[in-house]
Design a protein around this motif. Structure first.
Motif, PDB file in Angstrom:
ATOM      1  N   ALA A 118      -6.350  22.868  79.391  1.00  0.00           N
ATOM      2  CA  ALA A 118      -7.094  23.323  78.218  1.00  0.00           C
ATOM      3  C   ALA A 118      -6.497  24.619  77.675  1.00  0.00           C
ATOM      4  N   MET A 119      -6.131  25.538  78.574  1.00  0.00           N
ATOM      5  CA  MET A 119      -5.525  26.796  78.133  1.00  0.00           C
ATOM      6  C   MET A 119      -4.183  26.546  77.447  1.00  0.00           C
ATOM      7  N   LEU A 120      -3.375  25.662  78.040  1.00  0.00           N
ATOM      8  CA  LEU A 120      -2.082  25.367  77.429  1.00  0.00           C
ATOM      9  C   LEU A 120      -2.234  24.691  76.072  1.00  0.00           C
ATOM     10  N   ALA A 121      -3.273  23.853  75.950  1.00  0.00           N
ATOM     11  CA  ALA A 121      -3.479  23.116  74.699  1.00  0.00           C
ATOM     12  C   ALA A 121      -3.755  24.047  73.535  1.00  0.00           C
ATOM     13  N   TYR A 122      -4.402  25.187  73.816  1.00  0.00           N
ATOM     14  CA  TYR A 122      -4.772  26.112  72.747  1.00  0.00           C
ATOM     15  C   TYR A 122      -3.885  27.354  72.717  1.00  0.00           C
ATOM     16  N   SER A 123      -2.812  27.336  73.501  1.00  0.00           N
ATOM     17  CA  SER A 123      -1.889  28.471  73.503  1.00  0.00           C
ATOM     18  C   SER A 123      -0.890  28.337  72.364  1.00  0.00           C
ATOM     19  N   GLY A 128      18.409  20.095  83.115  1.00  0.00           N
ATOM     20  CA  GLY A 128      17.843  20.359  81.797  1.00  0.00           C
ATOM     21  C   GLY A 128      17.002  19.236  81.239  1.00  0.00           C
ATOM     22  N   SER A 129      16.701  18.226  82.046  1.00  0.00           N
ATOM     23  CA  SER A 129      15.858  17.121  81.571  1.00  0.00           C
ATOM     24  C   SER A 129      14.386  17.524  81.656  1.00  0.00           C
ATOM     25  N   ILE A 130      13.666  17.332  80.567  1.00  0.00           N
ATOM     26  CA  ILE A 130      12.263  17.746  80.484  1.00  0.00           C
ATOM     27  C   ILE A 130      11.373  16.725  81.197  1.00  0.00           C
ATOM     28  N   THR A 131      10.531  17.224  82.087  1.00  0.00           N
ATOM     29  CA  THR A 131       9.589  16.354  82.808  1.00  0.00           C
ATOM     30  C   THR A 131       8.158  16.582  82.357  1.00  0.00           C
ATOM     31  N   TYR A 132       7.914  17.697  81.669  1.00  0.00           N
ATOM     32  CA  TYR A 132       6.566  17.994  81.168  1.00  0.00           C
ATOM     33  C   TYR A 132       6.710  18.906  79.966  1.00  0.00           C
ATOM     34  N   ALA A 133       5.825  18.737  78.979  1.00  0.00           N
ATOM     35  CA  ALA A 133       5.787  19.612  77.802  1.00  0.00           C
ATOM     36  C   ALA A 133       4.339  19.854  77.424  1.00  0.00           C
ATOM     37  N   SER A 134       4.002  21.100  77.091  1.00  0.00           N
ATOM     38  CA  SER A 134       2.630  21.432  76.723  1.00  0.00           C
ATOM     39  C   SER A 134       2.370  21.115  75.257  1.00  0.00           C
ATOM     40  N   ALA A 135       1.083  21.120  74.899  1.00  0.00           N
ATOM     41  CA  ALA A 135       0.695  20.798  73.520  1.00  0.00           C
ATOM     42  C   ALA A 135       1.241  21.814  72.521  1.00  0.00           C
ATOM     43  N   GLY A 136       1.415  23.089  72.968  1.00  0.00           N
ATOM     44  CA  GLY A 136       1.901  24.124  72.054  1.00  0.00           C
ATOM     45  C   GLY A 136       3.302  23.894  71.548  1.00  0.00           C
ATOM     46  N   CYS A 137       4.065  23.017  72.213  1.00  0.00           N
ATOM     47  CA  CYS A 137       5.440  22.733  71.781  1.00  0.00           C
ATOM     48  C   CYS A 137       5.480  22.112  70.390  1.00  0.00           C
ATOM     49  N   GLU A 138       4.461  21.333  70.065  1.00  0.00           N
ATOM     50  CA  GLU A 138       4.472  20.620  68.789  1.00  0.00           C
ATOM     51  C   GLU A 138       4.404  21.581  67.615  1.00  0.00           C
ATOM     52  N   ALA A 139       3.580  22.639  67.744  1.00  0.00           N
ATOM     53  CA  ALA A 139       3.467  23.606  66.652  1.00  0.00           C
ATOM     54  C   ALA A 139       4.769  24.375  66.458  1.00  0.00           C
ATOM     55  N   LEU A 140       5.534  24.583  67.537  1.00  0.00           N
ATOM     56  CA  LEU A 140       6.758  25.371  67.459  1.00  0.00           C
ATOM     57  C   LEU A 140       7.976  24.541  67.070  1.00  0.00           C
ATOM     58  N   LEU A 141       8.046  23.302  67.562  1.00  0.00           N
ATOM     59  CA  LEU A 141       9.240  22.475  67.340  1.00  0.00           C
ATOM     60  C   LEU A 141       8.991  21.241  66.478  1.00  0.00           C
ATOM     61  N   GLY A 142       7.714  20.887  66.299  1.00  0.00           N
ATOM     62  CA  GLY A 142       7.404  19.725  65.476  1.00  0.00           C
ATOM     63  C   GLY A 142       7.381  18.412  66.230  1.00  0.00           C
ATOM     64  N   PHE A 143       7.662  18.418  67.525  1.00  0.00           N
ATOM     65  CA  PHE A 143       7.662  17.208  68.336  1.00  0.00           C
ATOM     66  C   PHE A 143       6.502  17.239  69.321  1.00  0.00           C
ATOM     67  N   SER A 144       5.878  16.091  69.515  1.00  0.00           N
ATOM     68  CA  SER A 144       4.767  16.004  70.466  1.00  0.00           C
ATOM     69  C   SER A 144       5.293  16.123  71.887  1.00  0.00           C
ATOM     70  N   PRO A 145       4.427  16.477  72.844  1.00  0.00           N
ATOM     71  CA  PRO A 145       4.871  16.545  74.243  1.00  0.00           C
ATOM     72  C   PRO A 145       5.491  15.237  74.724  1.00  0.00           C
TER      73      PRO A 145
END
Length: 340
Positions: free
Chosen positions: A84-89, A100-117
């Motif tokens: 919940a904290m990550l979702a609203y960060s 360098g392979s991504i295994t997890y991404a938080s919800a905040g990534c979408e606002a910064l990069l435009g891509f969903s987790p």
């Protein structure tokens, strides 16, 4: 059955019938209310058959797993709160392996990069979205994180947003591959624009405070400060000019200090020579003594320090620091007369 929650009684009867019908063991959790409080048991129903294969009875084996279940509940609650904290960060967080392979991404990534987790995890890596001029920098810090587990690598990088625009990000990388609870590199990033704006505002405030302090010091100084062109025209003069010469800081046109009719005829050539010498040595202060005419018509003695700062964009002129030494000259004259 009086120790079992009513809903669990019904479920237990269903499982009993299922085991009796299928002959397959079943394991389930059985909460019980005992004198020591509520406990949770992990129970396995085992069918027992006779030599002919017909089931004759059911055997139950139970063990107390209350502490384990409490730990699981606590961990689940923590994970829910953390998500919940990550979702609203406003920051983005990703977990990555050493390659360098991504295994997890938080919800905040979408606002910064435009891509969903989910899209970021599916991509596996975003290395191809790093600006070409920043690739070497990213590799250096990534290598540093791998070579120094636990250390925090901090840098700024440009990443291409989904819309094709470049976004500036502040990035922090820490290696937690050896931490059994993480087992990944943690990459945290945020919009660098906010930091830059905060730094710009802080710098603007500091500059404003510095300018006010300098203005107050100059306004109350007994020494006059003036900035003139290389041809002697006055660009700016401090308030002390009125105390020293009787003229306001806005010097009337044609009245240049020591160059025009404010300089004593016998001292003008000496002043001009020192002024020309200062221009041959930018940044080096040179002193000269001479007389200047006050607005009341009297002549007064001044010592002037000349520093050519025309090449300094913050100044853009020759700086004159002028100090009235008339009193000292007068005392020196009196002493000389008494000596005779």
């Amino acid at each position: 059955d009086e120790l079992v929650v009513p809903d669990d009684v019904v479920e237990r009867a269903r499982l009993w019938n299922e085991v009796a019908r299928s002959g397959t063991p079943v394991t389930y959790l059985l909460p019980l209310t005992l004198s020591v409080g509520r406990r949770v048991f992990e129970t396995t129903m085992l069918p027992v058959a006779d030599p002919s294969g017909a089931m004759t009875r059911l055997v139950k084996v139970s063990r107390d797993v209350t502490d384990r279940e409490h730990a699981r509940e606590a961990a689940g609650l923590f994970e829910a709160r953390f998500e919940a904290m990550l979702a609203y960060s406003s920051d983005g967080f990703v977990l990555s392996d050493a390659e360098g392979s991504i295994t997890y991404a938080s919800a905040g990534c979408e606002a910064l990069l435009g891509f969903s987790p989910a899209e970021l995890v599916a991509f596996g890596t975003v290395a191809d979205r790093v600006h070409a001029d920043d690739v070497a920098l990213v590799r250096a810090h990534w290598t540093g994180a791998l070579e120094h587990p636990g250390s925090v690598q901090t840098f700024e990088v440009r990443m291409r947003h989904r819309d094709g625009m470049w976004c500036d990000l502040d990035v922090r990388v820490v290696n937690k591959l050896d931490d059994a609870s993480v087992g990944a590199l943690i990459v945290a990033f945020c919009d660098a624009t906010q930091r830059r704006e905060a730094e710009r505002r802080a710098a603007a405030v500091a500059l404003r405070v510095s300018e006010i302090r300098l203005r107050e010091l100059v306004a109350r100084s007994a020494e006059m400060i003036s900035i003139v062109e290389r041809d002697g025209r006055v660009l700016w003069a401090s308030p002390a000019s009125e105390r020293l010469f009787g003229y306001p800081p806005e010097i009337p046109e044609g009245k240049g200090f020591f160059f025009g009719d404010l300089g004593h005829p016998d001292d003008r050539d000496l002043f001009r020579a020192r002024f020309a010498e200062a221009q041959q040595q930018p940044g080096v202060p040179l002193e000269v003594e001479g007389r200047g005419r006050h607005a009341d018509g009297t002549w007064r003695w001044f010592v002037t320090t000349i520093t050519d700062l025309c090449d300094d964009p913050a100044v853009g002129g020759v700086v004159l620091n002028v100090h009235d030494i008339s009193l000292l000259r007068g005392l020196a004259t009196q002493d000389a007369a008494l000596a005779w």
